[in-house]
Each structure stands twice: as C-alpha cells, then as structure tokens.
Design a protein around this motif. Structure first.
Motif, PDB file in Angstrom:
ATOM      1  N   PRO A   1      30.133  10.820 -24.913  1.00 16.96           N
ATOM      2  CA  PRO A   1      31.364  10.547 -25.602  1.00 16.96           C
ATOM      3  C   PRO A   1      31.333   9.212 -26.396  1.00 16.96           C
ATOM      4  O   PRO A   1      30.588   8.335 -26.015  1.00 16.96           O
ATOM      5  CB  PRO A   1      32.429  10.640 -24.824  1.00 16.96           C
ATOM      6  N   ASP A   2      31.903   9.264 -27.517  1.00 14.59           N
ATOM      7  CA  ASP A   2      31.943   7.921 -28.266  1.00 14.59           C
ATOM      8  C   ASP A   2      33.339   7.392 -27.751  1.00 14.59           C
ATOM      9  O   ASP A   2      34.462   7.758 -28.536  1.00 14.59           O
ATOM     10  CB  ASP A   2      32.070   7.985 -29.939  1.00 14.59           C
TER      11      ASP A   2
ATOM     12  N   SER B   1      34.587   4.550 -28.920  1.00  7.12           N
ATOM     13  CA  SER B   1      35.116   3.981 -30.096  1.00  7.12           C
ATOM     14  C   SER B   1      36.271   4.988 -30.887  1.00  7.12           C
ATOM     15  O   SER B   1      37.091   4.402 -31.665  1.00  7.12           O
ATOM     16  CB  SER B   1      34.196   3.179 -31.047  1.00  7.12           C
ATOM     17  N   LYS B   2      35.819   6.264 -30.609  1.00 12.20           N
ATOM     18  CA  LYS B   2      36.711   7.273 -31.447  1.00 12.20           C
ATOM     19  C   LYS B   2      37.998   7.772 -30.393  1.00 12.20           C
ATOM     20  O   LYS B   2      38.296   8.800 -30.615  1.00 12.20           O
ATOM     21  CB  LYS B   2      35.752   8.148 -31.735  1.00 12.20           C
ATOM     22  N   ALA B   3      38.215   7.145 -29.417  1.00 13.06           N
ATOM     23  CA  ALA B   3      38.994   7.557 -28.245  1.00 13.06           C
ATOM     24  C   ALA B   3      40.446   7.676 -28.890  1.00 13.06           C
ATOM     25  O   ALA B   3      41.003   6.927 -29.735  1.00 13.06           O
ATOM     26  CB  ALA B   3      39.064   6.528 -27.338  1.00 13.06           C
ATOM     27  N   GLU B   4      41.058   8.950 -28.741  1.00 14.83           N
ATOM     28  CA  GLU B   4      42.459   9.220 -29.114  1.00 14.83           C
ATOM     29  C   GLU B   4      43.212   8.741 -28.061  1.00 14.83           C
ATOM     30  O   GLU B   4      43.028   8.487 -26.923  1.00 14.83           O
ATOM     31  CB  GLU B   4      42.635  10.838 -29.063  1.00 14.83           C
ATOM     32  N   ARG B   5      44.432   8.633 -28.375  1.00 13.11           N
ATOM     33  CA  ARG B   5      45.552   8.072 -27.315  1.00 13.11           C
ATOM     34  C   ARG B   5      45.583   9.022 -26.028  1.00 13.11           C
ATOM     35  O   ARG B   5      45.064  10.167 -26.061  1.00 13.11           O
ATOM     36  CB  ARG B   5      47.076   8.186 -27.940  1.00 13.11           C
ATOM     37  N   ASN B   6      45.953   8.570 -24.983  1.00 14.86           N
ATOM     38  CA  ASN B   6      46.104   9.242 -23.691  1.00 14.86           C
ATOM     39  C   ASN B   6      44.696   9.850 -23.241  1.00 14.86           C
ATOM     40  O   ASN B   6      44.577  11.022 -22.847  1.00 14.86           O
ATOM     41  CB  ASN B   6      47.110  10.576 -24.006  1.00 14.86           C
ATOM     42  N   THR B   7      43.691   9.059 -23.483  1.00 11.66           N
ATOM     43  CA  THR B   7      42.413   9.402 -23.049  1.00 11.66           C
ATOM     44  C   THR B   7      41.908   8.608 -21.869  1.00 11.66           C
ATOM     45  O   THR B   7      41.900   7.423 -22.170  1.00 11.66           O
ATOM     46  CB  THR B   7      41.397   9.608 -24.228  1.00 11.66           C
ATOM     47  N   ARG B   8      41.130   9.310 -20.981  1.00  9.93           N
ATOM     48  CA  ARG B   8      40.602   8.326 -20.217  1.00  9.93           C
ATOM     49  C   ARG B   8      38.810   8.799 -19.773  1.00  9.93           C
ATOM     50  O   ARG B   8      38.537   9.834 -20.313  1.00  9.93           O
ATOM     51  CB  ARG B   8      40.929   8.861 -18.593  1.00  9.93           C
ATOM     52  N   PHE B   9      37.997   7.833 -19.825  1.00  9.56           N
ATOM     53  CA  PHE B   9      36.732   7.920 -19.987  1.00  9.56           C
ATOM     54  C   PHE B   9      35.996   7.411 -18.481  1.00  9.56           C
ATOM     55  O   PHE B   9      36.772   6.585 -17.829  1.00  9.56           O
ATOM     56  CB  PHE B   9      35.890   7.192 -20.865  1.00  9.56           C
ATOM     57  N   HIS B  10      34.995   7.893 -17.973  1.00 13.49           N
ATOM     58  CA  HIS B  10      34.451   7.709 -16.630  1.00 13.49           C
ATOM     59  C   HIS B  10      32.910   7.233 -16.898  1.00 13.49           C
ATOM     60  O   HIS B  10      32.388   8.326 -17.400  1.00 13.49           O
ATOM     61  CB  HIS B  10      34.600   8.541 -15.614  1.00 13.49           C
TER      62      HIS B  10
ATOM     63  N   PRO C   1      29.177   5.551 -15.493  1.00 12.49           N
ATOM     64  CA  PRO C   1      28.593   4.935 -14.471  1.00 12.49           C
ATOM     65  C   PRO C   1      27.970   3.747 -15.133  1.00 12.49           C
ATOM     66  O   PRO C   1      27.597   3.428 -16.211  1.00 12.49           O
ATOM     67  CB  PRO C   1      27.448   5.830 -14.101  1.00 12.49           C
ATOM     68  N   ALA C   2      27.820   2.376 -14.261  1.00  8.30           N
ATOM     69  CA  ALA C   2      27.452   1.409 -14.666  1.00  8.30           C
ATOM     70  C   ALA C   2      26.144   1.176 -15.597  1.00  8.30           C
ATOM     71  O   ALA C   2      25.863   0.314 -16.357  1.00  8.30           O
ATOM     72  CB  ALA C   2      27.358   0.162 -13.362  1.00  8.30           C
ATOM     73  N   TRP C   3      25.339   1.993 -15.096  1.00 12.36           N
ATOM     74  CA  TRP C   3      23.890   1.916 -15.811  1.00 12.36           C
ATOM     75  C   TRP C   3      24.056   2.568 -17.088  1.00 12.36           C
ATOM     76  O   TRP C   3      23.156   2.534 -17.846  1.00 12.36           O
ATOM     77  CB  TRP C   3      22.883   2.706 -15.139  1.00 12.36           C
ATOM     78  N   LEU C   4      25.301   3.150 -17.566  1.00 15.24           N
ATOM     79  CA  LEU C   4      25.352   3.584 -19.053  1.00 15.24           C
ATOM     80  C   LEU C   4      26.182   2.965 -19.608  1.00 15.24           C
ATOM     81  O   LEU C   4      26.685   2.890 -20.924  1.00 15.24           O
ATOM     82  CB  LEU C   4      25.980   5.124 -19.142  1.00 15.24           C
ATOM     83  N   ALA C   5      26.881   1.814 -19.066  1.00 13.51           N
ATOM     84  CA  ALA C   5      28.051   1.068 -19.441  1.00 13.51           C
ATOM     85  C   ALA C   5      27.916   0.065 -20.953  1.00 13.51           C
ATOM     86  O   ALA C   5      28.245   0.179 -21.670  1.00 13.51           O
ATOM     87  CB  ALA C   5      28.848   0.436 -18.439  1.00 13.51           C
ATOM     88  N   GLU C   6      26.537  -0.593 -20.566  1.00 15.11           N
ATOM     89  CA  GLU C   6      26.265  -1.574 -21.493  1.00 15.11           C
ATOM     90  C   GLU C   6      25.902  -0.948 -23.001  1.00 15.11           C
ATOM     91  O   GLU C   6      26.389  -1.583 -24.124  1.00 15.11           O
ATOM     92  CB  GLU C   6      25.011  -2.451 -21.134  1.00 15.11           C
ATOM     93  N   ALA C   7      25.240   0.231 -23.007  1.00 19.57           N
ATOM     94  CA  ALA C   7      25.013   0.645 -24.363  1.00 19.57           C
ATOM     95  C   ALA C   7      26.200   1.597 -24.840  1.00 19.57           C
ATOM     96  O   ALA C   7      26.354   1.955 -25.888  1.00 19.57           O
ATOM     97  CB  ALA C   7      23.883   1.775 -24.093  1.00 19.57           C
ATOM     98  N   SER C   8      27.118   2.076 -23.722  1.00 17.08           N
ATOM     99  CA  SER C   8      28.210   2.819 -24.295  1.00 17.08           C
ATOM    100  C   SER C   8      29.736   2.131 -24.726  1.00 17.08           C
ATOM    101  O   SER C   8      30.468   2.633 -25.424  1.00 17.08           O
ATOM    102  CB  SER C   8      28.533   3.854 -23.266  1.00 17.08           C
ATOM    103  N   VAL C   9      29.828   0.899 -24.458  1.00 20.42           N
ATOM    104  CA  VAL C   9      30.925   0.370 -24.593  1.00 20.42           C
ATOM    105  C   VAL C   9      30.908  -0.221 -26.029  1.00 20.42           C
ATOM    106  O   VAL C   9      29.836  -0.838 -26.387  1.00 20.42           O
ATOM    107  CB  VAL C   9      31.129  -1.114 -23.665  1.00 20.42           C
TER     108      VAL C   9
END
Length: 468
Positions: free
Chosen positions: A191-192, A194-203, A205-213
């Motif tokens: 998932p992207d 940066s394109k989050a809609e309101r009322n959305t939660r993402f989960h 793992p720490a090993w994917l966080a740096e590239a995904s944030v």
C-alpha cells in the motif's frame, strides 16, 4: 489474522539482506529478556498485553497525581476504551481472562493531553513499537478520521496489533485497514501510505518501514517507552523513520528517559545502544521544543527547526519550552529535574500542610528548599544528623509530635533518611513518593492535587466505572 510463519519468514528474509553482524541485532525487542513480546503459548497469554502498563504499578500514584481530575470527554473516552479492549480479550479466548485497565487508561490519557497541545485532529499518526495499539485505538475513539500507522517487529505484539486494528474495521463499516504482511504474502504491491484516505489504519513491520514511510507526512510520531529499549541498529531505524516521515509542522512524542545510563550487560543478557536521541535528532534539524518530568516519566516533544512549534518555543517563557539549545539527553534530564523539584516544592508550599523539611545546610536543601521554606506556614526543620546521628530518639519524638502530612528530604543520604523516617513513624504511611534525578524527594500522606475517583479501584470492565 497474521500467521506466525508468514511473520517469521518475512523477518528472516529481511535479515538475510543485511550483514550478519547487524542482522543478529535487528528487528527485535531486546530489552525484554524473557522474550515475552516475541512468543506466546496460548492466545490467553496475549490478553495480558492489553494491560501491559501494570509494569508501571510502582509509579501509578504519581501518574494519577499529575493527571488530576478527568474531563467528561476523557471519562467517556475511557469507558469506550475499556469496552473496546474487553471485546478484544473475548475474541482472544473464552476462559474469562480479565485485564486491569486502569494503568493503561491513565498513561494514554496523559499521552493525548500532551499530544493535543501540539496537534489538531484529524491528524496522521505513526506509532513505533505500538504494543497493543492503544495509541491507534485512542486516536480512533477520539476522531475516526485520523490516519494511523503501527510499526513493530515482534511476533506477539504484531499479532495483537493486527487483531486490534482489524476489529476497528469490524466496528466501523467506513474504517479501512491495510496490513503490509498480507500484501507481501499475497504477492501484491504494498500500500501507498501517502495516498491514505481518512479513517485508515496501516500495519507495517519494522523491516519495511524505512522504505514505506512517506516523506514529511506525519503530524504526530510516537515512541512511548521504546527508544531506549532497542538494539543499536533498530534504534537507528527508528531515527531514520522519524526524520524521514515527520511533517514540516509535525511533532515527535517521546515518553521515557532520553538516555540509558548503564548500557552494558543489561540483565547479564544484552548491551543497550546508549545512543543519544537529542544529539542524533539535532544533526537532522529536529530539536526538543518541550521537555517535562510529569506523571512519573520524562516527556519530550521534538519538532523541526523553523516549524511553528519551534518558533512558539522560542517565544515562550515556560520552563518546559526552554530546551531548544540542549545538546544531550543527560543535560535535558538534569534541567527537567531541576524544574520538577522547583515546581513540586512550590506546590507543597501552596498546600498549607504540616511539612517536615529534612537536610538543612546541605547543598540541595540550600538550592531547592530554602527559597520556598518561608512560604510554608507549619513546618519542622531537620538536619541529616537528626536521622543519621546519635540523637535519633529525640528526632523520633519531634517527628511523632509534629505529625507531618508532607515530608521533603533533600540529601545525598536520601534513601537512608527515608528508611529512618518510616522506622520512626511506622503507623504513618506516606504512599505517594515523588523523586527524579536530584536527591530531593517528596513524601505525601495523601494526594496533594486530588486524584480522580475513576482511578480509586480496579477497572476490568466498563461496569467497574459506573458511579465514578
């Protein structure tokens, strides 16, 4: 529901992509020597994590002392929080296992009181080391339009977070939830955020966080009781995620001591990283705009240089906003401690209670207590030798006759003197003790500020809150 094997496989693949000496200290919660956050034998064991801050039971009276009375909005939020997590406990197992919620309610109320001084909802929140996702649940219960991202790297925590965030989606038909491990296992694009809609939660793992944030995306980034409890590589990943994701006018909320003082062989099992979060953030243009020892822990808010929060701190005369030029965590702790002792001494003077002052003519008594002693109407002043010398019987009689309601001890012999006090007047308990950094402690027979009745008994279900 996250499958344990999917989690472990994804983590091991991530570890295989980095040097072995780094991989062995990556993507774990190394402070937890029993490895409780990593493995669990039965779902019932996960129920205990829903009330994890019973680990701060020793600090509970001090926490609720500073919280004081709750607003009606906070009381309503607390009831809905308990109802929500009681439901989670029932989903986990059918044995009737219960949770003690009062500690987590108190800590979460304190967190959001502070956060909302700097952020307006709805906002975009990232929670690193999310525990039972209490910050995400709190954000949802306050304003469902918040966007929330939970980051973690241990199996038990990640499994519980997945259940909690999934249940939010079940409880609100408009809510959306995306777990990165589900997408990775299915071979689908991640998932992207940066394109989050309101009322959305993402989960994540720490090993994917740096590239995904996303860059400069988050209004609030949270690290509560986590940053000092990571390995060196994992701590630097946290720093990278925060410095990348912090919005221009966002904040980083850190609750816990800023520096680990004894980094070697913690519990004879692991070395803590010992890296200085203030020094590292400063190198990235992020500085402390707020720092205060309150409700039993140091609480620090960071923001980018040039942000609105930075400018507000520059203009402020409040002691807690005077940390912009602090270069190290130890300096911040010492300064916050001095503010705490001065503030607490002044509050004791305003109480009008019978107060025993101990430590006359010592360095810390002269520095912190002498300036306010004249404002304390009913007082008895003691020296160190009154408690540690040869005239203890006389001191015992003075103390018993005076019957203090508050005792301030300012002495390098702090603990020895406190022991003597309790031995001399064993029938007079002082359950509330306040102390941080400097050898100055405050002992109270009863609350000074007045604590909320909600916290006067155990809270296992919403029914326990009736009548409070």
């Amino acid at each position: 529901m996250i499958d344990a094997q999917v989690f472990r496989t994804s983590r091991e693949v991530a570890r295989c992509k980095i040097p072995p000496d780094v991989a062995k200290n990556s993507f774990g919660y190394y402070i937890d020597i029993p490895n409780g956050w990593e493995s669990y034998r039965t779902p019932e064991e996960l129920v205990g994590f829903l009330g994890i801050h019973t680990t701060h039971a020793a600090q509970y009276l001090e926490i609720i002392e500073d919280i004081g009375l709750l607003t009606e909005e906070e009381r309503d939020w607390a009831r809905r929080y308990v109802e929500f997590y009681t439901g989670i406990a029932k989903l986990l197992c059918s044995t009737g296992a219960v949770v003690e919620f009062k500690h987590d309610i108190a800590e979460t109320i304190f967190d959001w009181r502070t956060i909302l001084k700097f952020a307006k909802m709805p906002c975009k929140v990232l929670d690193y080391g999310a525990g039972c996702a209490r910050q995400g649940t709190s954000a949802f219960l306050r304003n469902k339009d918040n966007v929330y991202v939970a980051v973690d790297s241990t199996l038990a925590a990640y499994t519980l977070q997945n259940l909690v965030l999934s249940n939010i989606t079940v409880s609100d038909r408009d809510a959306k939830f995306r777990d990165f491990l589900d997408f990775e296992a299915a071979g689908k694009p991640l998932p992207d955020i940066s394109k989050a809609e309101r009322n959305t939660r993402f989960h994540v793992p720490a090993w994917l966080a740096e590239a995904s944030v996303p860059e400069k995306f988050f209004d609030v980034m949270i690290a509560v009781h986590v940053h000092n409890e990571l390995s060196g590589p994992d701590f630097l990943r946290l720093v990278n995620v925060f410095s990348k994701g912090l919005a221009e006018d966002g904040i980083i909320y850190v609750r816990s001591e800023l520096t680990a003082f004894d980094t070697k062989d913690y519990f004879d099992a692991v070395d803590l990283h010992g890296l200085d979060i203030i020094e590292i953030f400063r190198s990235k243009g992020i500085v402390p705009v707020f720092c205060k020892y309150e409700s039993a822990f140091l609480t620090t808010v960071f923001a980018r240089v040039g942000s609105t929060h930075h400018k507000n701190a520059l203009d402020s005369k409040a002691p807690e906003n005077s940390f912009l030029d602090i270069g190290k965590g130890t300096e911040a702790s010492a300064k916050a401690a001095a503010h705490f002792v001065e503030r607490t001494a002044q509050s004791v003077a305003a109480l009008g209670k019978k107060t025993a002052l101990v430590g006359k003519d010592t360095q810390f008594f002269d520095q912190f207590i002498s300036p306010i002693a004249g404002r304390i109407g009913i007082k008895e002043i003691f020296t160190e030798s009154d408690f540690l010398g040869d005239n203890k019987e006389d001191t015992k009689k003075r103390l018993a006759d005076f019957r203090p309601e508050v005792i301030i001890v300012a002495s390098q012999q702090l603990y020895a003197i406190e022991t003597e006090i309790r031995n001399m007047i064993p029938d007079t308990p002082f359950p509330l003790r306040r102390h941080y950094w400097y050898p100055v402690s405050f002992l109270y027979k009863e609350s000074g500020n007045g604590t909320d009745k909600l916290f006067s008994k155990n809270i296992h279900t919403a029914k326990d809150m009736d009548g409070e």
